[in-house]
Design an enzyme around this catalytic site. Structure first.
Site, short mmCIF file in Angstrom:
data_model
loop_
_atom_site.label_atom_id
_atom_site.label_comp_id
_atom_site.label_asym_id
_atom_site.label_seq_id
_atom_site.Cartn_x
_atom_site.Cartn_y
_atom_site.Cartn_z
N ASP A 116 0.83 -1.20 0.00
CA ASP A 116 0.00 0.00 0.00
C ASP A 116 0.87 1.25 0.00
OD1 ASP A 116 -2.28 -1.41 0.00
OD2 ASP A 116 -2.83 -1.03 2.08
N LYS A 138 -3.46 3.02 -2.18
CA LYS A 138 -4.79 3.62 -2.21
C LYS A 138 -4.76 4.94 -1.47
CE LYS A 138 -6.85 -0.67 -1.42
NZ LYS A 138 -7.29 -1.34 -0.28
N MET A 251 -8.68 8.02 9.37
CA MET A 251 -9.17 8.60 8.11
C MET A 251 -10.06 9.81 8.34
SD MET A 251 -9.96 4.97 6.26
CE MET A 251 -10.45 4.13 7.76
C1 LIG Z 1 -6.96 2.93 5.66
S1 LIG Z 1 -6.52 3.32 7.33
C2 LIG Z 1 -5.40 2.02 7.64
C3 LIG Z 1 -5.11 1.84 9.09
C4 LIG Z 1 -4.03 0.81 9.35
N1 LIG Z 1 -4.44 -0.49 8.94
C5 LIG Z 1 -3.64 0.79 10.83
O1 LIG Z 1 -3.85 -0.21 11.51
O2 LIG Z 1 -3.06 1.80 11.27
C6 LIG Z 1 -5.51 4.72 7.12
C7 LIG Z 1 -5.57 5.66 8.29
O3 LIG Z 1 -4.70 5.23 9.33
C8 LIG Z 1 -4.17 6.34 10.00
N2 LIG Z 1 -2.71 6.32 9.88
C9 LIG Z 1 -1.97 5.39 9.28
N3 LIG Z 1 -0.65 5.66 9.40
C10 LIG Z 1 -0.57 6.80 10.10
C11 LIG Z 1 0.52 7.61 10.55
N4 LIG Z 1 1.79 7.27 10.32
N5 LIG Z 1 0.22 8.72 11.26
C12 LIG Z 1 -1.05 9.06 11.53
N6 LIG Z 1 -2.11 8.34 11.12
C13 LIG Z 1 -1.88 7.22 10.43
C14 LIG Z 1 -4.76 7.58 9.35
O4 LIG Z 1 -5.92 7.95 10.07
C15 LIG Z 1 -5.11 7.07 7.99
O5 LIG Z 1 -6.13 7.84 7.38
#
Ligand SMILES: C[S@@+](CC[C@H](N)C(=O)[O-])C[C@H]1O[C@@H](n2cnc3c(N)ncnc32)[C@H](O)[C@@H]1O
Length: 346
Positions: A116, A138, A251
């Site tokens: 991803d 994505k 998100m």
């Molecule tokens: C599609 S979701 C996937 C979440 C992922 N599977 C997890 O367990 O963290 C994507 C969201 O995760 C959060 N996110 C992922 N990485 C991040 C980071 N390094 N800093 C802040 N938020 C993060 C944000 O809210 C982002 O919009």
């Protein structure tokens, strides 16, 4: 000291299942030698056992099945093609140091990596040099590769006998569609494993100095998707608005205003502390600490960029004192009139 260092590094790469694997191979060595008198063919079989399904089953704690699979491969003879498999791997939030050992090993064994957008380059650099990397990133709103095409890619490569790593940001089972992908693989009879990753809430909390629960402030934690209907319908706002709990919204960059409006409408105090963690655990991490009532203004003026996690609850205020990583948090609205400080933090 150097020798010890090298030994520690080697040990970190050795799988705990190798001991059991060695015992299994020892037990069936005579039969393998008899079935494969030709040394090249025998080496091929050992490759297929060590890198393939037998080891995967041992790692999954399924010793009896692993032994049966080994015997099937021995009895099937040398023409047997190696069965492919998929490992669904959580890459964590960005800092490569937060990868699990198991994730590292899966990366180093992979023939193909489907990853991803949120998986960082530094993490992908830990993969085997000759592994094929396929970005299937994505972004909210524009899916560069549709989910059905990702599923097909995983299946095609696995059915061609390759070890596929499907790598996702954070944890694959937290807003990561991991369940859907496993259902697809299971329907096709493709072997799979899952390696959990550190989810954004845990990582952002830790790297922002914000404990997600705290005996004095918060007795439960909810992981919530803000990527819902633009009006906020579909979430149980009444339950989310009750006190003494921490909410971690994923998100949520485009929904900061809606979240604040809905929570206050359902009774959460407008003075409740919140924190927005952008690019958590990465070198450009930025943390903004504010109140629920400030979220609409932050959405408009704060320049918040994805990926960002919104933490709502009393614990968010602790980040102002307990922060330790990256830039000092910006306190909203105190810092808002000091563009220099804001720019520096950004
Ligand atoms: C599609 S979701 C996937 C979440 C992922 N599977 C997890 O367990 O963290 C994507 C969201 O995760 C959060 N996110 C992922 N990485 C991040 C980071 N390094 N800093 C802040 N938020 C993060 C944000 O809210 C982002 O919009």
């Amino acid at each position: 000291v150097l020798a010890r260092l090298v030994r520690e590094k080697l040990e970190s790469l050795l799988d705990e299942s190798y001991g059991t694997l060695a015992a299994l191979l020892e037990r069936w060595r005579g039969r393998i030698r008899a079935a494969f008198p030709d040394v090249t063919a025998r080496r091929g079989l050992y490759e297929s056992i060590v890198r393939g399904r037998v080891t995967a089953l041992l790692r999954s704690g399924r010793g009896a099945e692993a032994e049966r699979e080994l015997l099937v491969q021995v009895d099937a003879g040398q023409g047997q093609a190696r069965a492919g498999s998929v490992v669904l791997v959580g890459a964590g939030p960005g800092d490569p140091g937060l990868l699990t050992l198991r994730a590292l090993r899966a990366l180093q064994e992979a023939d193909v990596i489907l990853h991803d957008r949120l998986v960082s380059e530094e993490i992908l650099d830990l993969a085997r040099r000759d592994a094929q990397r396929i970005p299937v990133g994505k972004e909210a709103g524009h899916h560069s590769v549709p989910q059905a095409a990702i599923n097909e890619l995983m299946a095609q490569h696995a059915q061609a006998g390759r070890r596929v790593v499907r790598m996702k940001g954070g944890d694959p089972f937290v807003f990561g569609r991991g369940g859907e992908e496993l259902e697809y693989l299971r329907a096709l009879g493709i072997a799979y494993e899952v390696v959990p990753g550190i989810t954004a809430a845990a990582a952002c909390g830790a790297y922002a100095g914000i404990p997600l629960t705290h005996r004095d402030h918060s007795q439960s934690l909810r992981l919530v998707t803000a990527h819902c209907d633009p009006s906020g319908e579909g979430l149980d706002w009444r339950a989310l608005a009750s006190g003494r709990q921490t909410l971690a919204f994923y998100m949520g960059v485009a929904r900061l205003g809606t979240v604040a409006e809905k929570l206050t409408e359902h009774g959460r105090a407008a003075s409740t502390p919140v924190a927005i963690v952008e690019n958590g655990t990465r070198h450009d991490q930025r943390v903004t600490i504010a109140r629920l009532a400030d979220l609409a203004a932050i959405a408009e003026l704060g320049g918040v960029r994805a990926p960002a996690l919104l933490i709502v609850g009393e614990v968010a205020a602790l980040g102002a004192q307990l922060h330790w990583f990256g830039a000092t948090p910006r306190l909203w609205p105190a810092d808002v009139d000091q563009p220099a400080a804001v720019d520096e933090a950004a």
